[in-house]
Motif scaffolding. Structure first.
Motif, short mmCIF file in Angstrom:
data_model
loop_
_atom_site.label_atom_id
_atom_site.label_comp_id
_atom_site.label_asym_id
_atom_site.label_seq_id
_atom_site.Cartn_x
_atom_site.Cartn_y
_atom_site.Cartn_z
N SER A 89 0.86 -1.19 0.00
CA SER A 89 0.00 0.00 0.00
C SER A 89 0.89 1.24 0.00
CB SER A 89 -0.85 0.03 1.26
OG SER A 89 -1.64 -1.10 1.31
N VAL A 90 0.30 2.33 -0.44
CA VAL A 90 1.05 3.59 -0.36
C VAL A 90 0.22 4.59 0.42
CG1 VAL A 90 2.30 5.33 -1.67
CG2 VAL A 90 2.02 3.07 -2.63
N PRO A 91 0.27 4.52 1.74
CA PRO A 91 -0.51 5.47 2.52
C PRO A 91 0.13 6.86 2.51
CG PRO A 91 0.69 3.96 3.97
CD PRO A 91 1.01 3.56 2.57
N GLY A 92 -0.65 7.86 2.83
CA GLY A 92 -0.15 9.24 2.80
C GLY A 92 0.65 9.57 4.04
N ILE A 93 1.74 8.86 4.25
CA ILE A 93 2.59 9.16 5.41
C ILE A 93 3.96 9.62 4.93
CG2 ILE A 93 1.43 7.60 7.00
CD1 ILE A 93 3.68 5.58 6.47
N GLN A 97 8.25 8.41 8.81
CA GLN A 97 7.27 7.58 9.52
C GLN A 97 7.31 6.15 9.02
OE1 GLN A 97 3.97 10.43 8.76
NE2 GLN A 97 3.12 9.45 10.57
N HIS A 101 8.28 2.63 11.04
CA HIS A 101 7.47 1.40 11.16
C HIS A 101 8.35 0.15 11.23
CE1 HIS A 101 3.84 3.48 11.11
NE2 HIS A 101 3.64 3.60 9.83
N PHE A 104 8.68 -1.38 14.58
CA PHE A 104 7.46 -1.87 15.24
C PHE A 104 7.72 -3.07 16.15
CE2 PHE A 104 3.55 -4.47 15.28
CZ PHE A 104 2.69 -3.56 15.87
N ARG A 139 3.29 9.32 -1.17
CA ARG A 139 2.53 9.31 -2.42
C ARG A 139 3.14 10.22 -3.48
NH1 ARG A 139 -3.02 10.78 0.38
NH2 ARG A 139 -1.53 12.28 1.21
N TYR A 150 10.88 2.12 1.29
CA TYR A 150 10.49 0.84 1.87
C TYR A 150 11.72 0.04 2.31
CZ TYR A 150 5.47 0.86 1.37
OH TYR A 150 4.14 1.14 1.55
N TRP B 4 4.92 19.78 9.51
CA TRP B 4 3.78 18.87 9.62
C TRP B 4 3.29 18.77 11.06
CZ3 TRP B 4 4.52 14.75 12.87
CH2 TRP B 4 5.84 14.39 13.15
N ASN B 86 -9.61 -0.46 4.03
CA ASN B 86 -8.90 0.29 2.99
C ASN B 86 -9.90 0.80 1.95
OD1 ASN B 86 -7.05 1.40 1.23
ND2 ASN B 86 -6.25 -0.54 0.49
N TYR B 212 -1.34 3.81 16.33
CA TYR B 212 -0.07 3.41 15.70
C TYR B 212 -0.23 2.08 14.96
CZ TYR B 212 4.91 3.04 14.92
OH TYR B 212 6.14 2.96 14.31
N ASP B 213 -0.94 1.14 15.60
CA ASP B 213 -1.14 -0.17 14.99
C ASP B 213 -1.97 -0.04 13.70
OD1 ASP B 213 -0.27 -0.61 17.68
OD2 ASP B 213 -0.73 -2.72 17.37
N ASN B 215 -1.84 2.44 11.71
CA ASN B 215 -0.88 2.92 10.70
C ASN B 215 -0.11 1.76 10.10
OD1 ASN B 215 -1.56 5.53 11.15
ND2 ASN B 215 0.25 6.07 12.34
N VAL B 216 0.32 0.84 10.96
CA VAL B 216 1.11 -0.31 10.47
C VAL B 216 0.22 -1.20 9.60
CG1 VAL B 216 2.39 -2.38 11.19
CG2 VAL B 216 2.74 -0.22 12.38
N ALA B 218 -2.16 -0.27 7.82
CA ALA B 218 -2.40 0.42 6.54
C ALA B 218 -1.32 0.12 5.51
CB ALA B 218 -2.50 1.93 6.77
N LEU B 219 -0.19 -0.42 5.96
CA LEU B 219 0.88 -0.76 5.01
C LEU B 219 0.55 -2.01 4.21
CD1 LEU B 219 3.99 -0.18 7.30
CD2 LEU B 219 3.15 1.33 5.51
N GLY B 220 -0.51 -2.69 4.58
CA GLY B 220 -0.89 -3.93 3.88
C GLY B 220 -0.65 -5.12 4.79
N GLY B 272 -3.10 14.35 6.53
CA GLY B 272 -2.44 13.14 6.04
C GLY B 272 -3.06 11.91 6.68
N ALA B 273 -2.34 10.79 6.55
CA ALA B 273 -2.96 9.51 6.93
C ALA B 273 -2.48 8.97 8.27
CB ALA B 273 -2.69 8.49 5.84
N ASP B 274 -1.73 9.76 9.03
CA ASP B 274 -1.23 9.25 10.31
C ASP B 274 -2.39 9.17 11.31
OD1 ASP B 274 -0.01 8.66 12.67
OD2 ASP B 274 1.59 10.15 12.48
N ARG B 276 -2.50 8.40 14.33
CA ARG B 276 -2.27 8.94 15.68
C ARG B 276 -2.74 10.38 15.76
NH1 ARG B 276 3.91 8.13 16.08
NH2 ARG B 276 3.59 8.85 13.97
N TYR B 333 -5.50 3.87 0.16
CA TYR B 333 -4.09 3.85 -0.19
C TYR B 333 -3.96 3.16 -1.54
CZ TYR B 333 -4.76 3.64 4.80
OH TYR B 333 -5.23 3.82 6.06
#
Lengths: 258, 334
Positions: A89-93, A97, A101, A104, A139, A150, B4, B86, B212-213, B215-216, B218-220, B272-274, B276, B333
């Protein structure tokens, strides 16, 4: 076998009831760059995901650092092996950030990164060449920049073993070399890398071992020179291989089978 | 300070100021005028029989708190459900979660009219069951984002029919039937609000902890698993939190629509997409949104009062159409 970072013994795996991998045996030693090469649909990505614990195996055994894969808790495994899958995915972060991750598995209940975590993130961004774009939205990046971001995340994960699924796909030739040189740099820093590449010339140039796959099985695992001279790549891909030797390296290229 | 971060702080401060203004607006607007001096005097002397005191404590205060709780809960619930699926078109009302909660809340109120505590709990289970059904549909069939929306419409229709049946079978027991179907804060009492407010408070705290979780996640799925997250468990937890929030809000405010769709979009547009940052801001903006719409409903066509659900539908419908026409496939996303 004591220096084997990853070992697969008679592993079968697939999706649903269909087995893609047919009794795969593989041993990856420390500090190797092992490339999985094979035609489309032969099970390269399936093997990578199975070895990384993302896909369950129906039979056989997988050992990572001498311990059975199933015995690892998810976070414990994430501290030993990192994976960059093909689809993401390509989130807007922001880039920073994303790299964070990678930490984590090391974060506590409150998910607050420590100073040590930030140091690892900084180091990873420097290494991946994305430190200058840390505040940019993911993005807005080009494919190559995104791939590096990545990679920074995977590097920040600080694992001895790294799985990369087609890290150079969709990138221009210059960016492909940048990524592959980064892979070599990681190897020089003691990491073991298992990756899937479609470009045979790149696989032969940047790997220390090549596993040739066909129809869910591994046909051979050999160093690049040997695998090229064996003619296996040529017969599996139905191409003609050429090698030109320069003073410093072998240059490989492939043409359609005559 | 980085731009930001500064932007996030400015946004949050602005929202806090707006929330205070919206609370004042909600407390001091209504069909009967409330004299501040009278109210302060009656509050000071603890004159519980005074008109100003009674209006303030028994009408305005519960209504304001209800708007804050429902707005915050539905906005955060929508932000979570959009991130987990998503799907930027998803929200508790669009995918039928509100209807699931509403049906179970009405069922509980019809069968056990005396057990007021049961209503939000039943609404939670209704919302959870609908959310899990929708999620299973997405996961097992690989249904497109638009299919999920359409499936939500179908589920919503079935459950609406169920609610109509309940209203016919139990006309006396069903909680403020028309207001419930449209969504409204009028008639909310402190006693009725209390159990749901407790559930909402728990849900909001849990949601903020999970930012936070989220957000993680959201990465897929594959990246999140590779980072050591137990993805299936986390998804279930997040869906349960979203259902808890939506269910609790529906239990006292009825089928309020579109807050869960619009508010997360506005927050993401600016921040944005954070998650938190998005989740706490959605909480504040959701509360403001509900308070302002409720206040508008009180004086827009005074002396007639428009239920807040109607105003939200008037705003949310075009917003939804805009999202549909914007051309995206509804992915959060790429």
């Amino acid at each position: 076998m004591t220096d084997a970072v990853l070992s697969l013994q008679g592993v079968c795996a697939g999706y649903g009831t269909k087995n893609i991998l047919q009794s795969v045996d593989l041993c990856v030693k420390e500090n190797e760059i092992l490339t999985l090469a094979g035609p489309n649909g032969c099970g390269k990505s399936t093997l990578l995901k199975t070895a990384a614990g993302l896909l369950p195996h129906t039979s056989g055994k997988i050992y990572i650092k001498g311990k059975v894969l199933a015995d690892y808790a998810p976070k414990e495994l994430a501290k030993i092996a990192a994976i960059l899958p093909q689809s993401r995915s390509v989130p807007g972060i922001r880039v920073e950030q994303l790299a964070l991750h990678g930490r984590f598995p090391y974060l506590g209940m409150m998910r607050r990164p420590s100073r040590g975590d930030w140091e690892k993130v900084e180091e990873a961004m420097e290494l991946a060449g994305v430190a200058a774009m840390r505040d940019r939205d993911l993005r807005t990046l080009s494919g190559g920049e995104r791939q590096k971001a990545y990679l920074a995340m995977a590097i920040a994960q600080d694992t001895p073993l790294l799985f990369l699924d087609e890290p150079t796909t969709y990138l221009d030739i210059g960016k492909q070399f940048e990524i592959l040189e980064m892979v070599q740099l990681l190897q020089s820093r003691g990491k073991t890398i298992v990756m899937v590449l479609h470009d045979l010339a790149h696989a032969l140039t940047y790997s220390t071992q090549i596993a040739v796959m066909q129809q869910g099985a591994i046909l051979s695992v050999q160093p690049p020179k040997e695998v090229f001279s064996s003619g296996l790549l040529q017969s599996v891909f139905h191409v003609t291989g050429h090698c030109t030797q320069t003073e410093t390296q072998n240059i490989y290229y492939f043409t359609p089978e005559k | 300070m980085k731009s930001w971060r500064r932007k996030g702080i400015y946004f949050a401060v602005c929202l806090c100021i707006l929330l205070v203004l919206a609370i004042c607006l909600s407390l001091f607007t209504g069909s009967s005028s409330l004299s501040m001096t009278q109210l302060l005097e009656q509050l000071r002397t603890s004159d519980t029989t005074g008109t100003a005191y009674r209006i303030f404590v028994y009408v305005r205060l519960p209504r304001t708190l209800a708007a804050i709780a429902a707005g915050a809960a539905l906005a955060v619930s929508g932000a979570i459900i959009q991130a987990v699926l998503n799907n930027s078109l998803a929200s508790p009302n669009i995918i039928g979660v509100n209807s699931g909660a509403g049906f179970c809340a009405l069922l509980a109120a019809s069968l056990f009219p005396a057990a007021t505590m049961l209503v939000p709990v039943a609404a939670f289970f209704g919302a959870l069951a609908t959310s899990l059904f929708i999620y299973a549909l997405a996961a097992k069939t690989g249904a497109s984002r638009m299919t999920l929306v359409l499936a939500g419409v179908a589920i919503g229709s079935i459950l609406s029919a169920g609610m109509d049946v309940l209203m016919i079978l139990f006309p006396d027991d069903v909680i403020g039937a028309t207001g419930f179907l449209v969504g409204s804060f009028s008639g909310v009492t402190m006693t009725g609000l209390q159990p749901a407010a407790i559930l909402i408070a728990i849900g909001l705290v849990l949601a903020l902890v999970c930012g936070y979780d989220l957000n993680v996640l959201a990465l897929g799925e594959e990246i999140a698993s590779g980072l050591g997250m137990r993805v299936a468990r986390m998804r279930f937890v997040l869906i349960a939190i979203s259902a808890l929030l939506a269910g609790a809000a529906v239990s006292f405010a009825g089928l309020l629509g579109f807050i869960g769709l619009m508010v997360p979009h506005i927050c993401r547009r600016f921040l944005g997409a954070d998650n938190r940052v998005v989740l706490p801001c959605a909480m504040l903006l959701g509360a403001i949104f509900a308070l302002v719409c409720d206040a508008l409903g009180k004086f827009l066509f005074a002396p007639f009062e428009i239920p807040v659900g109607i105003l939200l539908a008037l705003l949310g419908g075009p917003f939804f159409l805009f999202l549909l026409l914007k051309g995206g496939r509804g992915r959060m996303y790429d």
